[in-house]
Scaffold this motif. Structure first.
Motif, short mmCIF file in Angstrom:
data_model
loop_
_atom_site.label_atom_id
_atom_site.label_comp_id
_atom_site.label_asym_id
_atom_site.label_seq_id
_atom_site.Cartn_x
_atom_site.Cartn_y
_atom_site.Cartn_z
N TYR A 162 9.11 6.04 -10.96
CA TYR A 162 8.51 7.30 -11.41
C TYR A 162 7.97 8.09 -10.22
N GLY A 163 7.48 7.39 -9.21
CA GLY A 163 7.03 8.05 -8.00
C GLY A 163 8.17 8.74 -7.28
N GLY A 174 6.63 7.06 1.90
CA GLY A 174 5.27 7.17 2.40
C GLY A 174 5.14 6.78 3.85
N GLY A 175 3.93 6.60 4.31
CA GLY A 175 3.68 6.25 5.70
C GLY A 175 4.21 4.89 6.07
N TYR A 206 -4.13 6.46 -5.98
CA TYR A 206 -4.18 6.74 -4.53
C TYR A 206 -2.79 7.12 -4.01
N LYS A 207 -1.77 6.51 -4.58
CA LYS A 207 -0.41 6.73 -4.09
C LYS A 207 0.15 8.10 -4.48
N LEU A 208 -0.54 8.80 -5.39
CA LEU A 208 -0.11 10.15 -5.72
C LEU A 208 -0.14 11.04 -4.47
N TYR A 209 -1.09 10.74 -3.57
CA TYR A 209 -1.16 11.47 -2.30
C TYR A 209 0.12 11.23 -1.48
N LEU A 210 0.61 9.99 -1.47
CA LEU A 210 1.84 9.67 -0.73
C LEU A 210 3.04 10.40 -1.33
N VAL A 211 3.06 10.51 -2.65
CA VAL A 211 4.14 11.22 -3.33
C VAL A 211 4.15 12.69 -2.91
N LEU A 212 2.97 13.32 -2.97
CA LEU A 212 2.88 14.72 -2.56
C LEU A 212 3.28 14.88 -1.10
N GLU A 257 0.81 -1.22 0.00
CA GLU A 257 0.00 0.00 0.00
C GLU A 257 0.85 1.27 0.00
N PHE A 258 2.13 1.14 0.35
CA PHE A 258 3.02 2.30 0.38
C PHE A 258 4.12 2.23 -0.69
N HIS A 259 4.21 1.10 -1.34
CA HIS A 259 5.30 0.89 -2.30
C HIS A 259 5.03 1.68 -3.58
#
Length: 369
Positions: free
Chosen positions: A18-19, A264-265, A129-135, A12-14
């Protein structure tokens, strides 16, 4: 006998390479925006100082005043020029170090624009969804943090403005990034109040040395490298490579692979599993643990508020919370039932207390929806 530390990925965090590249581009944009503000101020100061002089006696008095003021303006201009140069120098150093962490990928990706990298990242459906983690990584990266050869002191002129710019680049509102920052400040303040002392990390950018994007990842990787008998940059590099499954030459993913797992988290959750969790978190600075908890709280809030009726997002959130609870409970069990192998029980207990504060925030968030 030592308890072994298992290193693995939390899906979920991987994020992919590109990220990682997108995080770097966003931090670069944030610094460029800050430098733009300083340049704008310098140009404004210059336009005021270039007003024409007035003739005559009264004009002479005014011109004398303007002469003294001109000396001050020149000094001020020199200070602004110095600020721009130092910030640009920091950015050059930070960028080179972070792009190198991508290994062989950097040549093909670095020349691409932010939007091109973002498009390639979002080509995978799960990355929406992971775009939020990137930001979040870009927002919580302490800009102008300490690095070798760079003293403390530089600060962003408008931290919320810069965060607003990168939030919009990711397709979020300005408030999304600001809220990440506010929640982090709130949680860190709560941790400080809990023990009555200030933790070292600062959102203003005066925190620990950064070798790669984000704060917690290098610290956690360094702890793993330290267990190998290494220290400093060598420990961080070796730790990232170990998390990535070993060096590229040996068939692993190298440093970039380690960053993909730790971002990420899940920076904390992805670094340890099974036995040895309590001992591991006891070796980490409280700031690294606290920031990891903030990221989990923020991601949980995002999934529940922005994707409330989305079953896929709900399942992702449940897996995130399950990973958090499994990690916390394992640390608690080891402290209560198997503390023989814990090197610093007091520090391990404090790490668990931080996780309990995060648990409290997660419960409060659940009651809100």
């Amino acid at each position: 006998m030592n308890k072994s530390l298992a290193v693995g990925a939390i899906d979920e965090f991987h994020i992919d390479v590109y990220g990682l590249a997108l995080i770097i581009k966003l931090v670069e944009l944030r610094v460029h925006e800050d430098i733009r503000i300083v340049r704008q101020k310098m140009e404004s100061e210059e336009s005021v100082s270039q007003k024409p002089k007035e003739p005559g006696f009264i004009g002479g008095l005014k011109n004398s005043y303007h002469s003294m003021k001109g000396s001050y303006d020149n000094w001020k201009g020199d200070q602004l020029t110095k600020e721009i140069n130092e910030k640009q120098r920091w950015l050059n150093k930070w960028s080179n170090d972070t792009w190198q962490s991508l290994g062989s990928h950097q040549t093909a990706i670095r020349s691409q624009s932010l939007q091109e990298i973002k498009s390639q990242f979002l080509a995978k459906r799960e990355n929406q969804y992971k775009l939020y983690l990137v930001l979040q990584e870009a927002v919580l990266t302490p800009v102008y943090g300490e690095m070798e050869g760079f003293p403390k002191g530089q600060k962003e002129r408008d931290i919320y403005g810069g965060i607003g710019v990168i939030s919009r680049e990711c397709g979020f509102s300005q408030e999304t990034g600001k809220q990440m920052l506010k929640e982090a400040n709130h949680f860190l303040k709560e941790v400080n109040n809990y023990w009555g002392k200030v933790i070292k990390w600062s959102l203003a950018g005066t925190g620990a040395a950064l070798l790669t994007a984000g704060l917690a990842a290098p610290v956690i990787a360094g702890a793993i490298g330290g267990a190998m008998g290494l220290s400093g940059a060598a420990a961080t590099s070796a730790g990232l490579a170990a998390i990535g499954g070993g060096a590229i030459a040996a068939g692993g993913l190298g440093m970039a692979g380690g960053m993909q797992i730790l971002i990420g988290g899940g920076a904390l959750l992805g670094a340890a599993g099974g036995a040895g969790v309590a001992n591991f978190v006891g070796k980490l600075p409280q700031d690294a643990i606290s920031v990891s908890m903030v990221k989990i709280i923020n991601y949980n809030h995002y999934l529940q508020t922005h994707h409330r009726n989305n079953m896929e997002a709900k399942q992702i959130n449940e897996r995130v919370l399950h990973a958090f609870l499994t990690f916390k409970h394992q640390a608690e069990r080891e402290v209560l039932l198997d503390s023989t192998y814990i090197e610093n029980e007091e520090k391990s207990k404090k790490a668990i207390e931080i996780m309990n504060l995060a648990y409290k925030h997660l419960l409060e968030g659940k009651r809100s929806y």
